[in-house]
Design an enzyme around this catalytic site. Structure first.
Site, short mmCIF file in Angstrom:
data_model
loop_
_atom_site.label_atom_id
_atom_site.label_comp_id
_atom_site.label_asym_id
_atom_site.label_seq_id
_atom_site.Cartn_x
_atom_site.Cartn_y
_atom_site.Cartn_z
N SER A 91 4.14 -4.90 -6.06
CA SER A 91 2.99 -4.03 -5.84
C SER A 91 2.20 -3.91 -7.13
O SER A 91 2.76 -3.97 -8.23
CB SER A 91 3.46 -2.64 -5.41
N TYR A 95 7.67 5.62 -7.60
CA TYR A 95 7.53 4.36 -6.86
C TYR A 95 7.07 3.24 -7.79
O TYR A 95 7.62 2.14 -7.78
CB TYR A 95 6.53 4.56 -5.73
#
Length: 251
Positions: free
Chosen positions: A144, A157
């Site tokens: 990501s 995250y």
């Protein structure tokens, strides 16, 4: 074996209900993939995903897999590889967590880290060893852009994805020349179940767009893929901003 364009006949999805993974599987089945393993926690959603892909003409099998149980990974994934060669392993599991909640309740943050990083390290190493033993194959890791630089809004995250990204890049270097190809995919904000209800970020994308980028990356034997491609420039600029400036940005 892969065709002349690098596309797989057989696919193992780790995270068998992932919307990005299923979009990728649909796209590859439309090209030439004929055997698909969906690995995930047993659930009606996993069964439904398998049924959908069977309807597209693939032979689909499911296998019980839990990212949070790394002790089981060698046995579970080893069984899949004993059934025949796997051309592509797509590591697609992960959780977003709830930043505000997880700051107050660290057990939630630990679960994010264990799923997105520890579980992925275990499954990635087991898969890489199996691919190397058979002498060919690709490992595609869904990372990501959140891992490029920790943001106040989602640093738990983001830190887990930063660790995963570094691991996958290093694994790719370790496997260079062995016949095993590692490709890291860095999507931005993806419109999916995981991000439902969140404010949409600039340059948002879709599972189908990520799937198209994965296919192109496989054809080109890319090592790193950004989705959309413009994020490569954006994140390069953000990565080099002074910390004091970055801290004041509305990110």
């Amino acid at each position: 074996m892969k065709d002349a364009f690098g596309l797989p006949q057989s696919l193992l999805v780790l995270g068998g209900t992932s919307e990005i993974a299923l979009a990728t599987a649909r796209r590859l089945i439309a090209r030439r993939t004929r055997t698909v393993w969906l690995a995930g926690r047993p659930s009606p959603a996993l069964d439904a995903a398998a049924g959908e892909l069977r309807g597209l003409g693939a032979e689909v099998r499911t296998v019980a897999f839990d990212a949070l149980d790394p002790e089981s990974h060698e046995a579970v994934l080893g069984k899949v590889f004993t059934e025949g060669d796997i051309d592509l392993v797509l590591l697609a599991f992960g959780i977003l967590g709830d930043q505000a909640h997880d700051e107050r309740e660290p057990a939630g943050a630990v679960r994010v880290a264990q799923t997105n990083y520890t579980g992925a390290v275990s499954a990635g190493l087991v898969s890489a060893r199996a691919l190397q033993a058979q002498g060919h194959g690709s490992l595609v890791v869904l990372s990501s852009v959140a891992g490029e630089r920790a943001r106040r809004a989602n640093f738990i995250y983001g830190s887990s994805k930063a660790g995963l990204d570094a691991f996958a890049q290093g694994l790719g270097d370790a496997l260079h020349g062995t016949g095993v190809h590692v490709m890291v995919v860095r999507p931005g904000f993806v419109r999916s179940r995981m991000t439902a209800g969140l404010d949409e970020a600039p340059l948002a994308t879709t599972p189908e767009a990520v799937a198209a980028a994965v296919e192109l990356g496989l054809r080109r034997r890319s090592e790193t893929v950004w989705v959309p491609g413009a994020l490569r420039v954006v994140m390069s600029a953000l990565r080099h901003l002074p910390r004091g400036v970055f801290r004041r940005l509305p990110v």
